[in-house]
Write a protein that holds these residues in place. Structure first.
Motif, PDB file in Angstrom:
ATOM      1  N   LEU A   1      32.448  76.181 -54.894  1.00  0.00           N
ATOM      2  CA  LEU A   1      33.229  75.028 -56.072  1.00  0.00           C
ATOM      3  C   LEU A   1      34.657  75.707 -55.245  1.00  0.00           C
ATOM      4  N   LEU A   2      35.012  73.885 -55.184  1.00  0.00           N
ATOM      5  CA  LEU A   2      36.804  73.630 -54.801  1.00  0.00           C
ATOM      6  C   LEU A   2      36.751  73.378 -55.464  1.00  0.00           C
ATOM      7  N   THR A   3      37.968  74.014 -56.252  1.00  0.00           N
ATOM      8  CA  THR A   3      39.118  73.245 -57.185  1.00  0.00           C
ATOM      9  C   THR A   3      38.041  72.632 -58.181  1.00  0.00           C
ATOM     10  N   CYS A   4      36.880  73.430 -59.045  1.00  0.00           N
ATOM     11  CA  CYS A   4      36.589  72.554 -59.997  1.00  0.00           C
ATOM     12  C   CYS A   4      36.974  73.723 -60.938  1.00  0.00           C
ATOM     13  N   VAL A   5      36.508  72.982 -62.468  1.00  0.00           N
ATOM     14  CA  VAL A   5      37.361  74.365 -63.590  1.00  0.00           C
ATOM     15  C   VAL A   5      36.287  74.109 -64.344  1.00  0.00           C
ATOM     16  N   PHE A   6      36.250  75.103 -65.354  1.00  0.00           N
ATOM     17  CA  PHE A   6      35.524  75.547 -65.854  1.00  0.00           C
ATOM     18  C   PHE A   6      35.618  75.486 -67.528  1.00  0.00           C
ATOM     19  N   ASP A   7      34.873  75.271 -68.186  1.00  0.00           N
ATOM     20  CA  ASP A   7      35.396  75.162 -69.513  1.00  0.00           C
ATOM     21  C   ASP A   7      34.679  76.876 -70.198  1.00  0.00           C
ATOM     22  N   GLN A   8      34.227  77.446 -69.859  1.00  0.00           N
ATOM     23  CA  GLN A   8      33.623  78.586 -70.737  1.00  0.00           C
ATOM     24  C   GLN A   8      33.282  80.135 -69.391  1.00  0.00           C
ATOM     25  N   PRO A   9      33.203  81.260 -69.636  1.00  0.00           N
ATOM     26  CA  PRO A   9      33.232  81.962 -68.264  1.00  0.00           C
ATOM     27  C   PRO A   9      31.848  81.951 -67.964  1.00  0.00           C
ATOM     28  N   VAL A  10      31.939  81.858 -66.470  1.00  0.00           N
ATOM     29  CA  VAL A  10      30.968  82.111 -65.635  1.00  0.00           C
ATOM     30  C   VAL A  10      29.858  83.315 -65.967  1.00  0.00           C
ATOM     31  N   LEU A  11      28.085  83.378 -66.614  1.00  0.00           N
ATOM     32  CA  LEU A  11      27.787  84.972 -67.006  1.00  0.00           C
ATOM     33  C   LEU A  11      26.774  84.761 -65.194  1.00  0.00           C
ATOM     34  N   ALA A  12      26.851  85.501 -64.603  1.00  0.00           N
ATOM     35  CA  ALA A  12      25.549  85.935 -63.419  1.00  0.00           C
ATOM     36  C   ALA A  12      25.478  87.435 -63.644  1.00  0.00           C
ATOM     37  N   ARG A  13      25.428  88.165 -64.955  1.00  0.00           N
ATOM     38  CA  ARG A  13      25.059  89.896 -64.671  1.00  0.00           C
ATOM     39  C   ARG A  13      23.292  89.892 -64.320  1.00  0.00           C
ATOM     40  N   GLN A  14      23.194  90.220 -64.149  1.00  0.00           N
ATOM     41  CA  GLN A  14      21.647  90.971 -63.002  1.00  0.00           C
ATOM     42  C   GLN A  14      21.437  89.137 -62.027  1.00  0.00           C
ATOM     43  N   ALA A  15      21.894  88.717 -61.721  1.00  0.00           N
ATOM     44  CA  ALA A  15      21.743  87.096 -60.847  1.00  0.00           C
ATOM     45  C   ALA A  15      21.618  87.726 -59.588  1.00  0.00           C
ATOM     46  N   ARG A  16      21.331  86.928 -58.591  1.00  0.00           N
ATOM     47  CA  ARG A  16      21.186  87.131 -57.751  1.00  0.00           C
ATOM     48  C   ARG A  16      21.080  85.665 -56.524  1.00  0.00           C
ATOM     49  N   LEU A  17      22.317  85.755 -55.428  1.00  0.00           N
ATOM     50  CA  LEU A  17      22.895  84.644 -54.825  1.00  0.00           C
ATOM     51  C   LEU A  17      23.340  85.118 -53.867  1.00  0.00           C
ATOM     52  N   PRO A  18      22.996  84.125 -52.769  1.00  0.00           N
ATOM     53  CA  PRO A  18      23.102  84.186 -51.582  1.00  0.00           C
ATOM     54  C   PRO A  18      24.641  84.589 -51.110  1.00  0.00           C
ATOM     55  N   HIS A  19      25.254  83.470 -52.123  1.00  0.00           N
ATOM     56  CA  HIS A  19      27.054  83.547 -51.911  1.00  0.00           C
ATOM     57  C   HIS A  19      27.283  82.874 -52.930  1.00  0.00           C
ATOM     58  N   LEU A  20      28.222  83.250 -52.712  1.00  0.00           N
ATOM     59  CA  LEU A  20      29.701  82.927 -54.069  1.00  0.00           C
ATOM     60  C   LEU A  20      30.987  82.574 -53.471  1.00  0.00           C
ATOM     61  N   TYR A  21      31.436  80.829 -53.885  1.00  0.00           N
ATOM     62  CA  TYR A  21      33.230  80.871 -52.925  1.00  0.00           C
ATOM     63  C   TYR A  21      33.220  80.075 -54.063  1.00  0.00           C
ATOM     64  N   LEU A  22      34.567  81.004 -54.944  1.00  0.00           N
ATOM     65  CA  LEU A  22      36.104  79.706 -55.745  1.00  0.00           C
ATOM     66  C   LEU A  22      36.621  79.770 -54.958  1.00  0.00           C
ATOM     67  N   ILE A  23      36.705  78.487 -54.942  1.00  0.00           N
ATOM     68  CA  ILE A  23      38.786  78.402 -54.089  1.00  0.00           C
ATOM     69  C   ILE A  23      39.016  76.830 -54.590  1.00  0.00           C
ATOM     70  N   GLY A  24      40.190  77.793 -55.149  1.00  0.00           N
ATOM     71  CA  GLY A  24      41.108  76.864 -56.177  1.00  0.00           C
ATOM     72  C   GLY A  24      40.234  76.965 -57.203  1.00  0.00           C
ATOM     73  N   GLY A  25      40.902  75.685 -58.404  1.00  0.00           N
ATOM     74  CA  GLY A  25      40.526  75.373 -60.275  1.00  0.00           C
ATOM     75  C   GLY A  25      40.619  76.699 -60.842  1.00  0.00           C
ATOM     76  N   ARG A  26      40.003  76.900 -61.679  1.00  0.00           N
ATOM     77  CA  ARG A  26      40.135  77.717 -63.321  1.00  0.00           C
ATOM     78  C   ARG A  26      38.652  78.014 -63.318  1.00  0.00           C
ATOM     79  N   MET A  27      38.910  79.084 -63.969  1.00  0.00           N
ATOM     80  CA  MET A  27      37.888  79.712 -64.902  1.00  0.00           C
ATOM     81  C   MET A  27      37.977  80.806 -65.829  1.00  0.00           C
ATOM     82  N   PRO A  28      37.965  80.773 -66.833  1.00  0.00           N
ATOM     83  CA  PRO A  28      38.052  81.849 -67.819  1.00  0.00           C
ATOM     84  C   PRO A  28      37.594  82.931 -67.739  1.00  0.00           C
TER      85      PRO A  28
END
Length: 516
Positions: free
Chosen positions: A91-118
């Motif tokens: 996600l590039l320069t993306c804005v989230f309204d609420q916190p991201v929940l990823a407890r016990q999740a499985r992901l190949p990768h996670l990129y947060l480039i720019g933007g905002r996240m609570p």
């Protein structure tokens, strides 16, 4: 029952699905981040449920390159708890309204480039590749649990924060205790981490880093606790803190690495500053590294090597183990820290430093360190020596014998005692007790002894063993008051010779090595 996928997609969301299938980046029109956070334009809105459906494969197979989305506002809660995704998320320069929940999740990768996240709550997440937070991304929190929670997380790659802003005025900023970071932890290039917690702004207790841990040009601050708390942290390679400002509080320092195990070097560069309003700066108790590099003024503002210091900054070095100390910093500065910048006397710090110097072949330095240890014991923990007489003996032992580490000094004192015995013999021969008689005189005739006989008399009386035999011809007149005085004086010399001879023998044969 599996929840149905979201079907009433907007045009922008349909384009996102198509782009994810093709492995292409979908970017909305240029927009300022502040405006993006407030926009209601469908051309920038993506519902969190759509992203979740994509990661679950509900819109078909995705390209291995994963979802790539730029300049979107993510509405609703992105709940990835327990999700096993086949494609990663960028996600590039993306804005989230609420916190991201990823407890016990499985992901190949996670990129947060720019933007905002609570907030990013991802305890026990498993990420096969990297977790990147970079290029001005701002992640905020409003609870004691942390703006970013990675407790027990497992990353096959690295955690990279570059020019990231992580802020939590209510608690921890980055919580990654017990996390496993396979390739390294990199906090780089203008990253700012601000917390307000007694447990640290960055909390890494029990974490394991499979590569290096690097803090390069970052600022970390905490008004309630340490900037970094990383007790029992394990780093497979080096831990490098360069050109950074670390500010915090805490009983055990603004940077706390108690029991940390660092496989490579521990380096604080010359442009790194650690500050604390209480002066409690660095906690390294029971930690371990190969080589230590730090600027001379990291703890002591003057970078002093003396036995005394007017500054009150503190470090905890008891039990710290390393194989070498940066020659530019030097063992004398480290010894100064042990003597003047630790809160209490502890033998282990001195013993470890002496072992480093002895291993390097510098036995003289090791002896100097161990003598300083005994001096510090008497200064800061005299009760450990016992009563007043024991403390007096300890001082005499240190002065005359260097606590068994300066055998030459003992030998010199022994020689002086023997000289004193000879001088007493000469003085006795020159002291008249009555006309024609002296405190030391010939036994048979009562006449004056020769200077050689008087010196021999003093040595004969002073030496506890190996008498010269001169006393059969020339001896003290113990019937006179003067003769009795000289006799008592030489007895004192004899006691001193006995004691010094014992200390010299013990020092040369290594029988005495007091290390308490």
């Amino acid at each position: 029952m599996t929840a149905p996928r979201t079907t009433d997609l907007s045009d922008f969301e349909r384009r996102l699905v198509e782009s994810a299938r093709e492995g292409e980046l979908l970017g909305a029109d240029q927009i300022d981040v502040d405006d993006l956070a407030e926009t209601e334009s469908p051309a920038h809105l993506v519902r969190a449920a759509v992203l979740r459906d994509l990661l679950l494969g509900r819109h078909g197979d995705l390209d291995p390159r994963g979802i790539m989305l730029a300049r979107a506002r993510i509405t609703g809660e992105l709940n990835l708890d327990g999700v096993s995704a086949t494609a990663g998320l960028m996600l590039l320069t993306c804005v989230f309204d609420q916190p991201v929940l990823a407890r016990q999740a499985r992901l190949p990768h996670l990129y947060l480039i720019g933007g905002r996240m609570p907030g990013l709550h991802a305890s026990r997440v498993r990420i096969e590749g990297d977790l990147h937070l970079s290029d001005g991304v701002r992640i905020t929190g409003d609870s004691p649990d942390g703006a970013i929670r990675l407790i027990g997380a497992h990353l096959g790659g690295s955690l990279l924060c570059r020019d990231a802003d992580i802020v939590n005025p209510a608690g921890l900023a980055l919580e990654a205790s017990s996390a496993e970071l396979g390739s390294g932890l990199y906090l780089h290039r203008g990253t700012r981490i601000t917390g307000s917690s007694a447990d640290g702004a960055i909390h890494l207790n029990g974490a394991s880093v499979g590569g290096p841990l690097e803090c390069q040009s970052i600022k970390v601050s905490n008004d309630l606790g340490p900037a970094i708390e990383a007790d029992t942290l394990t780093v497979a390679r080096s831990m490098l803190i360069r050109d950074s400002e670390l500010s915090g509080k805490g009983e055990i320092g603004a940077v706390r690495l108690q029991g940390a195990q660092i496989g490579g070097q521990l380096e604080f560069s010359a442009t790194t500053r650690i500050t604390s309003p209480e002066g409690r700066l660095l906690g390294l108790s029971d930690a371990k590294a190969t080589t230590v590099f730090m600027p001379g003024d990291l703890v002591c503002p003057e970078g002093s090597t003396s036995a005394e210091c007017d500054h009150s900054e503190l470090a905890w070095l008891d039990g710290f183990t390393c194989t070498a100390i940066d020659p530019a910093f030097g063992w004398r500065r480290w010894l100064h820290l042990l003597r003047c910048h630790t809160e209490y006397y502890d033998a282990t710090g001195y013993q470890k430093l002496a072992a480093v110097e002895r291993t390097a072949g510098h036995d003289g330095n090791a002896r100097t360190i161990l003598i300083a240890q005994q001096d510090d014991l008497r200064r800061r923990s005299p009760e450990a020596l016992g009563g007043r007489m024991s403390r007096l003996f300890h001082w005499i032992w240190g002065t005359l014998a260097g606590y068994g580490y300066r055998a030459r000094r003992t030998a010199a004192a022994l020689l002086l005692a023997l000289v004193a015995a000879g001088v007493l013999g000469l003085c006795a021969g020159a002291t008249e007790t009555q006309p024609g008689h002296h405190a030391a005189q010939r036994v048979a005739t009562g006449t004056a002894c020769s200077p050689v006989e008087l010196i021999g008399l003093g040595l004969d009386r002073g030496l506890p063993i190996a008498p010269t035999g001169l006393r059969s011809r020339c001896d003290l007149d113990t019937a006179s008051v003067s003769g009795q005085v000289f006799t008592a004086a030489i007895w004192g010399v004899q006691v001193a010779v006995w004691g010094l001879a014992t200390l010299a023998l013990a020092g040369y044969t290594n029988l005495v090595r007091k290390t308490a």
